[in-house]
Design a protein around this motif. Sequence first.
Motif, PDB file in Angstrom:
ATOM      1  N   TYR A 132       4.174   5.780   4.180  1.00  0.00           N
ATOM      2  CA  TYR A 132       2.995   5.698   3.258  1.00  0.00           C
ATOM      3  C   TYR A 132       1.508   5.680   3.997  1.00  0.00           C
ATOM      4  O   TYR A 132       1.811   5.506   5.234  1.00  0.00           O
ATOM      5  N   THR A 156      -2.036   3.949   4.150  1.00  0.00           N
ATOM      6  CA  THR A 156      -2.834   2.729   3.484  1.00  0.00           C
ATOM      7  C   THR A 156      -4.120   2.562   4.238  1.00  0.00           C
ATOM      8  O   THR A 156      -4.604   3.322   4.795  1.00  0.00           O
ATOM      9  N   ASP A 201      -3.351  -5.545   4.317  1.00  0.00           N
ATOM     10  CA  ASP A 201      -3.139  -4.403   3.593  1.00  0.00           C
ATOM     11  C   ASP A 201      -3.881  -4.262   2.093  1.00  0.00           C
ATOM     12  O   ASP A 201      -3.947  -5.123   1.458  1.00  0.00           O
ATOM     13  N   LYS A 202      -4.319  -3.154   1.871  1.00  0.00           N
ATOM     14  CA  LYS A 202      -5.390  -2.890   0.735  1.00  0.00           C
ATOM     15  C   LYS A 202      -4.283  -2.996  -0.688  1.00  0.00           C
ATOM     16  O   LYS A 202      -4.665  -3.633  -1.419  1.00  0.00           O
ATOM     17  N   PHE A 203      -3.358  -2.756  -0.645  1.00  0.00           N
ATOM     18  CA  PHE A 203      -2.326  -2.752  -1.808  1.00  0.00           C
ATOM     19  C   PHE A 203      -1.762  -4.503  -1.776  1.00  0.00           C
ATOM     20  O   PHE A 203      -1.724  -4.941  -2.881  1.00  0.00           O
ATOM     21  N   THR A 204      -1.518  -5.091  -0.729  1.00  0.00           N
ATOM     22  CA  THR A 204      -1.081  -6.538  -0.778  1.00  0.00           C
ATOM     23  C   THR A 204      -2.588  -7.103  -1.220  1.00  0.00           C
ATOM     24  O   THR A 204      -2.595  -8.268  -2.116  1.00  0.00           O
ATOM     25  N   ASP A 219      -2.389  -7.043  -4.977  1.00  0.00           N
ATOM     26  CA  ASP A 219      -1.630  -8.329  -5.478  1.00  0.00           C
ATOM     27  C   ASP A 219      -2.383  -9.504  -5.395  1.00  0.00           C
ATOM     28  O   ASP A 219      -2.007 -10.315  -6.317  1.00  0.00           O
ATOM     29  N   SER A 260       7.673   4.222  -5.425  1.00  0.00           N
ATOM     30  CA  SER A 260       6.211   4.051  -5.100  1.00  0.00           C
ATOM     31  C   SER A 260       5.648   3.689  -6.674  1.00  0.00           C
ATOM     32  O   SER A 260       4.666   2.673  -6.413  1.00  0.00           O
ATOM     33  N   PHE A 287       3.857   0.013  -6.743  1.00  0.00           N
ATOM     34  CA  PHE A 287       2.237   0.272  -6.799  1.00  0.00           C
ATOM     35  C   PHE A 287       1.675   0.798  -7.850  1.00  0.00           C
ATOM     36  O   PHE A 287       0.435   0.960  -7.926  1.00  0.00           O
ATOM     37  N   VAL A 297       1.982   6.360  -3.123  1.00  0.00           N
ATOM     38  CA  VAL A 297       1.300   6.127  -1.741  1.00  0.00           C
ATOM     39  C   VAL A 297       1.615   7.040  -0.670  1.00  0.00           C
ATOM     40  O   VAL A 297       1.380   6.542   0.551  1.00  0.00           O
TER      41      VAL A 297
END
Length: 251
Positions: free
Chosen positions: A113, A115, A182-185, A188, A240, A244, A248
């Motif tokens: 992925y 990120t 992390d941008k996805f973390t 969340d 994914s 998300f 990703v």
Amino acid sequence: MKRALLTLTALALLAANAEARTWAEIKKSGTVKIATEGAFPPFNVLKGKQLTGFEVELAEALAKQLGLKVQWTTQPFDNLLIGLNQDRYDFVIASHGINPERAKAVDFSTPHYCTGGAIVAKPGGPMTAAALKGKSVAVQVGTTYLENVRKVPGVGDVKTYPTDTAAQAALMAGRVDAWVGDKFTGIDLVKAQGGKVKQGDLLFNERVAMAVKKGNSGLLKELNAALAKAQGNGTYAKLSQKYFGQDVRCR
Ligand code: ARG
């Protein structure tokens, strides 16, 4: 940072002495040994005794495609590549961003992925690299967040925590001005905290990949082929989307 550098150099030397399991040996045994951290939601997380997350499900899908059962090991993030070079497991999937230092110690798969590392702070807190000047920042030890935050000109105290969730907790408790992760973390975290924190700028981009012991090209080839297949047949897209709400993969 100095310590991390030494560790990876030592690791590169260690790699020369031991034998990783070859693809033929893994195939014959019927089981692939995979290591992750288990403390990095939503990528790899241990919930009670259940290991789950995007990377856990993806690795299991790849193993299934390769006709293999999985034996999981969880290790602190900082120990994962060392254990790999000591032949404790066949590969690592734990959100390692590809960087030159790590690439000296291990071989990376094609990225699973793409990120980046982003800032999260309380409203009124630092939201840009420039605003980090003189501010304290929490990051997980041994990560690319640490390496990149240290490069921010004038940044204040950079505090390291054994896990990413501990670094987030430091922000929530007001022990630091910002968290970088992390941008996805981060997305969340903002959701879970319901407006108590906000996501700021992206500090850097990274390509995240699985790691095999240096020179284990047979296994690497199989992993890359299995990943390409999963990305072609909808398996990857579905996972994914589940974690998300978007795809990703690196483009
Ligand atoms: N992507 C970041 C890095 O490459 C963080 C990885 C953290 N992974 C984990 N399992 N805690 O360093």
